[in-house]
Design a protein around this motif. Structure first.
Motif, PDB file in Angstrom:
ATOM      1  N   ILE A 388     -44.048 -28.561  23.556  1.00 39.29           N
ATOM      2  CA  ILE A 388     -42.566 -28.400  23.839  1.00 39.29           C
ATOM      3  C   ILE A 388     -41.996 -29.033  25.008  1.00 39.29           C
ATOM      4  N   ILE A 389     -42.170 -29.023  25.714  1.00 44.33           N
ATOM      5  CA  ILE A 389     -41.653 -28.976  27.361  1.00 44.33           C
ATOM      6  C   ILE A 389     -41.242 -31.080  27.033  1.00 44.33           C
ATOM      7  N   THR A 390     -43.501 -31.487  26.749  1.00 45.48           N
ATOM      8  CA  THR A 390     -43.742 -32.761  27.128  1.00 45.48           C
ATOM      9  C   THR A 390     -42.682 -33.813  26.337  1.00 45.48           C
ATOM     10  N   PHE A 391     -42.525 -33.452  24.943  1.00 45.11           N
ATOM     11  CA  PHE A 391     -42.657 -34.273  23.658  1.00 45.11           C
ATOM     12  C   PHE A 391     -41.069 -34.588  24.131  1.00 45.11           C
ATOM     13  N   LEU A 397     -37.820 -40.893  28.058  1.00 43.92           N
ATOM     14  CA  LEU A 397     -38.469 -41.978  29.198  1.00 43.92           C
ATOM     15  C   LEU A 397     -38.650 -42.796  28.776  1.00 43.92           C
ATOM     16  N   ALA A 398     -39.618 -42.977  27.197  1.00 42.43           N
ATOM     17  CA  ALA A 398     -39.681 -44.106  26.507  1.00 42.43           C
ATOM     18  C   ALA A 398     -38.618 -44.643  26.171  1.00 42.43           C
ATOM     19  N   LEU A 399     -37.154 -44.511  25.406  1.00 41.88           N
ATOM     20  CA  LEU A 399     -36.420 -45.042  25.002  1.00 41.88           C
ATOM     21  C   LEU A 399     -35.244 -45.640  26.154  1.00 41.88           C
ATOM     22  N   ASP A 400     -35.359 -44.654  27.123  1.00 40.55           N
ATOM     23  CA  ASP A 400     -34.720 -44.869  27.913  1.00 40.55           C
ATOM     24  C   ASP A 400     -35.020 -46.894  29.023  1.00 40.55           C
ATOM     25  N   TYR A 401     -36.278 -46.910  29.249  1.00 38.62           N
ATOM     26  CA  TYR A 401     -36.946 -47.969  29.329  1.00 38.62           C
ATOM     27  C   TYR A 401     -36.794 -49.132  28.041  1.00 38.62           C
ATOM     28  N   ASP A 402     -36.785 -48.386  27.083  1.00 35.72           N
ATOM     29  CA  ASP A 402     -37.223 -49.564  25.700  1.00 35.72           C
ATOM     30  C   ASP A 402     -35.883 -50.460  25.654  1.00 35.72           C
ATOM     31  N   ILE A 403     -34.851 -49.358  26.205  1.00 30.38           N
ATOM     32  CA  ILE A 403     -33.034 -50.307  26.077  1.00 30.38           C
ATOM     33  C   ILE A 403     -32.848 -50.789  26.818  1.00 30.38           C
ATOM     34  N   PHE A 404     -32.899 -50.343  28.243  1.00 31.24           N
ATOM     35  CA  PHE A 404     -32.635 -51.269  29.228  1.00 31.24           C
ATOM     36  C   PHE A 404     -33.431 -52.538  28.683  1.00 31.24           C
ATOM     37  N   LEU A 405     -34.350 -52.650  27.934  1.00 28.86           N
ATOM     38  CA  LEU A 405     -34.931 -54.386  27.748  1.00 28.86           C
ATOM     39  C   LEU A 405     -34.452 -54.331  26.385  1.00 28.86           C
ATOM     40  N   ILE A 406     -33.983 -53.963  25.302  1.00 25.11           N
ATOM     41  CA  ILE A 406     -33.606 -54.542  24.566  1.00 25.11           C
ATOM     42  C   ILE A 406     -32.016 -55.090  24.316  1.00 25.11           C
ATOM     43  N   CYS A 407     -31.007 -54.264  25.251  1.00 26.73           N
ATOM     44  CA  CYS A 407     -30.025 -54.465  25.394  1.00 26.73           C
ATOM     45  C   CYS A 407     -30.107 -56.304  26.107  1.00 26.73           C
ATOM     46  N   ARG A 408     -30.756 -55.846  27.689  1.00 26.60           N
ATOM     47  CA  ARG A 408     -30.845 -57.351  28.380  1.00 26.60           C
ATOM     48  C   ARG A 408     -31.333 -58.798  27.562  1.00 26.60           C
ATOM     49  N   GLN A 452     -52.370 -25.293  41.432  1.00 23.06           N
ATOM     50  CA  GLN A 452     -53.622 -24.366  41.042  1.00 23.06           C
ATOM     51  C   GLN A 452     -53.535 -23.778  39.568  1.00 23.06           C
ATOM     52  N   THR A 453     -52.680 -24.777  38.909  1.00 23.90           N
ATOM     53  CA  THR A 453     -51.605 -23.724  37.272  1.00 23.90           C
ATOM     54  C   THR A 453     -52.177 -24.969  36.131  1.00 23.90           C
ATOM     55  N   ASP A 454     -52.564 -24.588  35.514  1.00 26.95           N
ATOM     56  CA  ASP A 454     -53.267 -25.192  34.597  1.00 26.95           C
ATOM     57  C   ASP A 454     -52.344 -25.522  34.028  1.00 26.95           C
ATOM     58  N   THR A 455     -51.362 -24.874  33.345  1.00 22.55           N
ATOM     59  CA  THR A 455     -50.267 -25.381  32.103  1.00 22.55           C
ATOM     60  C   THR A 455     -50.109 -26.217  33.197  1.00 22.55           C
ATOM     61  N   LEU A 456     -48.950 -26.549  35.213  1.00 22.37           N
ATOM     62  CA  LEU A 456     -48.342 -27.476  34.931  1.00 22.37           C
ATOM     63  C   LEU A 456     -49.545 -29.135  35.430  1.00 22.37           C
ATOM     64  N   ASN A 457     -50.547 -28.411  35.238  1.00 21.12           N
ATOM     65  CA  ASN A 457     -51.419 -29.999  35.226  1.00 21.12           C
ATOM     66  C   ASN A 457     -51.574 -30.307  34.197  1.00 21.12           C
ATOM     67  N   GLN A 458     -51.996 -29.618  32.938  1.00 23.35           N
ATOM     68  CA  GLN A 458     -50.801 -30.494  31.789  1.00 23.35           C
ATOM     69  C   GLN A 458     -49.739 -31.001  31.156  1.00 23.35           C
ATOM     70  N   ILE A 459     -48.612 -30.758  32.166  1.00 18.15           N
ATOM     71  CA  ILE A 459     -47.743 -31.079  31.987  1.00 18.15           C
ATOM     72  C   ILE A 459     -47.231 -32.407  32.702  1.00 18.15           C
ATOM     73  N   ALA A 460     -48.221 -31.809  34.008  1.00 16.23           N
ATOM     74  CA  ALA A 460     -48.121 -33.164  34.558  1.00 16.23           C
ATOM     75  C   ALA A 460     -48.947 -34.856  34.030  1.00 16.23           C
ATOM     76  N   TRP A 461     -50.293 -34.349  33.362  1.00 10.72           N
ATOM     77  CA  TRP A 461     -51.127 -35.427  33.410  1.00 10.72           C
ATOM     78  C   TRP A 461     -50.336 -36.145  32.082  1.00 10.72           C
ATOM     79  N   ILE A 462     -49.397 -35.356  31.173  1.00  7.85           N
ATOM     80  CA  ILE A 462     -49.149 -36.102  30.399  1.00  7.85           C
ATOM     81  C   ILE A 462     -47.688 -36.599  30.644  1.00  7.85           C
ATOM     82  N   LEU A 463     -47.027 -36.311  31.262  1.00  5.86           N
ATOM     83  CA  LEU A 463     -45.804 -37.197  31.626  1.00  5.86           C
ATOM     84  C   LEU A 463     -46.791 -38.267  32.743  1.00  5.86           C
TER      85      LEU A 463
END
Length: 528
Positions: A388-391, A397-408, A452-463
């Protein structure tokens, strides 16, 4: 969930306001300070290009000097700095400088190889073929509600919980309850044979159909496996102080509702509560328990969490669909291109499926358990809040980089460059900036991998993995290749120049060695 969304929205709003107001003000107030220290290899040194262009002008200028510039007696002498080149010579000097600059660029050379015909098909198919096996595992996704994933490993609270597990029933600290409500029948409705019969029946069904034993289900009509009718209950209240205390604790003040207490044999804040709640509710929905004036509810804080998670995941697919459709519509209007949905299928949907599929392999299948690093070990599924948080963050972030490139790319295409030239020049100019931004973001997100928290590790890895994959694979390989195959379809219905197009060096694609002076001069002025 709402708090996370509001927090992200406020953070992005503040970042937008600061970058539109304070950042330009600082750059204008201290121009020399911010241009003096250019230590990063990603920074473009505009002065370098100016020096190279001046050198080229001097080289061309020297060919047209008729005499010594210091000889003021010679009427045919032209001072070097006062000599003027034709527009054609300026264009030729620009093209020479641009060619030299591009051929030294890693982004230009690598992108030119990736989009070379017919290898551009492999540039798309090979990455998609490699990510497809991992993306398929997203279909096996299951979330976890275990509170152990939000508690720090080896903390005092975790050690205390482990001690309780070894020595006491797991559900002792958080019992669950069934509320038998007969308030519609009026006060003192508990003191009826009908109420006691229904309560005893429900208690017996809970013992038969759930993991609870007769010792773990207790009510005013069912104590330690023994059913009680109204008369026996009255006698027990007079003789046994324990039963009397239990009666007063589980019956409300108006005596029109009572609780059935369940001490479950598993962790109430674990994944077993999901199946347990479904079983209990199926019992309460049975037809022979439906009586006029009676209502039944499964209650308890763990049940509230289960209902919250279930409702969130019922709505989550619709949230994803609405988000994707809104993105497609907004960017299609912004870029005036109808091909955005097709392009994003390759550059947004598939990569995000790969990132979350890899996360399923790691945290659900234990693909990296061999590393013996707790941050990447199997945790029986990701915590329910993690996707829910990472999606939305990964998508943004993906759209940010994409728009930066496509606009150029669009800017160069409108200036009269070919599709290929526009892509090459845009990747060359934005590649370093996107890479720098991606690495900085990856470092920022990667810091949570040492939590040391599993949830933070999961969020960190996905991002962390999403930013790096988007930076080094999607924006630098997939996007240029997809744009190359799209050709004129990329811009429809936008109108772009079709005649007198130029290659990436500013040379017109007309088969001649020279270029038209006027257009080259305008191009030089824009880039200067």
């Amino acid at each position: 969930v709402y708090m996370v969304g509001v927090g992200c929205a406020l953070c992005l709003t503040m970042a937008l306001l600061i970058n539109l107001t304070m950042t330009p003000a600082l750059l204008l107030a201290f121009p020399k300070f911010f241009t003096k220290f250019q230590l990063l290899p990603f920074c473009t040194r505009l002065q370098d290009f100016s020096n190279r262009y001046d050198d080229l002008l001097e080289e061309e200028d020297s060919k047209y000097v008729l005499a010594d510039t210091n000889d003021h007696q010679n009427p045919y002498s032209v001072p070097r700095r006062e000599s003027t080149l034709s527009q054609g010579m300026q264009a030729e000097a620009y093209a020479k400088s641009e060619k030299e600059k591009l051929e030294k660029s890693y982004w230009y050379t690598s992108t030119r190889r990736c989009i070379k015909w017919p290898y551009v098909f492999l540039t798309i198919l090979v990455p998609l073929g490699l990510i497809a096996p991992a993306a398929v595992h997203l279909l096996d996704f299951k979330y976890s509600m275990s509170n152990e994933q939000i508690a720090p490993r080896n903390s005092l609270s975790t050690q205390c919980q482990d001690h309780v597990k070894r020595n006491f029933p797991l559900g002792l600290m958080n019992p669950l309850y069934v509320l038998v409500d007969a308030s519609q029948l009026g006060p003192n409705s508990v003191e009826t044979d009908d109420f006691f019969n229904i309560t005893a029946t429900i208690s017996e069904l809970l013992v038969q159909d759930t993991q609870c034993t007769s010792e773990q289900v207790n009510s005013i009509a069912y104590v330690k496996g023994m059913p009680l009718d109204l008369e026996k209950s009255k006698m027990a209240r007079q003789l046994q102080s324990y039963y009397n205390d239990f009666y007063n604790l589980t019956v409300n003040h108006y005596k029109d509702a009572a609780l059935i207490q369940m001490t479950v044999p598993f962790a109430p804040y674990g994944d077993d509560t999901v199946g347990f709640s479904k079983t209990v509710r199926s019992i309460l929905d049975r037809g022979y328990l439906q009586r006029d004036g009676f209502k039944y509810y499964l209650v308890g804080y763990p049940i509230w969490i289960v209902d919250t998670v279930n409702l969130t995941y019922e709505l989550f697919p619709y949230i994803i669909l609405a988000t994707v459709l809104a993105i497609f519509f907004f960017i299609s209007v912004l870029l005036m291109s109808a091909s955005v949905p097709l392009r994003y299928a390759f550059t947004l949907v598939f990569p995000l499926s790969f990132i979350f599929g890899v996360a399923v392999l790691i945290y659900q299948e234990g693909a990296l358990n061999g590393l013996h690093w707790a941050a990447l070990e199997n945790s029986d599924g990701m915590y329910w809040l993690t996707p829910i948080i990472t999606f939305p963050i990964c998508t943004g972030l993906a759209l940010d980089y994409d728009i930066f490139l496509i606009c150029r790319v669009i800017e160069y295409r409108k200036m009269g460059f070919t599709d290929k030239a526009s892509i090459l020049k845009a990747v060359h100019e934005t590649g370093g900036i996107i890479t720098a931004a991606g690495i900085i973001m990856a470092i920022a997100f990667g810091g949570m991998m040492f939590s040391q928290t599993d949830t933070l590790n999961q969020i960190a890895w996905i991002l962390f993995s999403s930013v790096l994959f988007d930076t080094f694979v999607v924006r630098t390989i997939l996007v240029p290749a997809v744009l190359t195959l799209g050709g004129p379809v990329n811009w429809w219905p936008r109108r772009v120049p079709k005649n007198n197009l130029k290659n990436e060096f500013g040379e017109e694609m007309n088969g001649e060695s020279d270029i038209k002076a006027g257009s080259a001069q305008r191009l030089f002025i824009v880039n200067k």
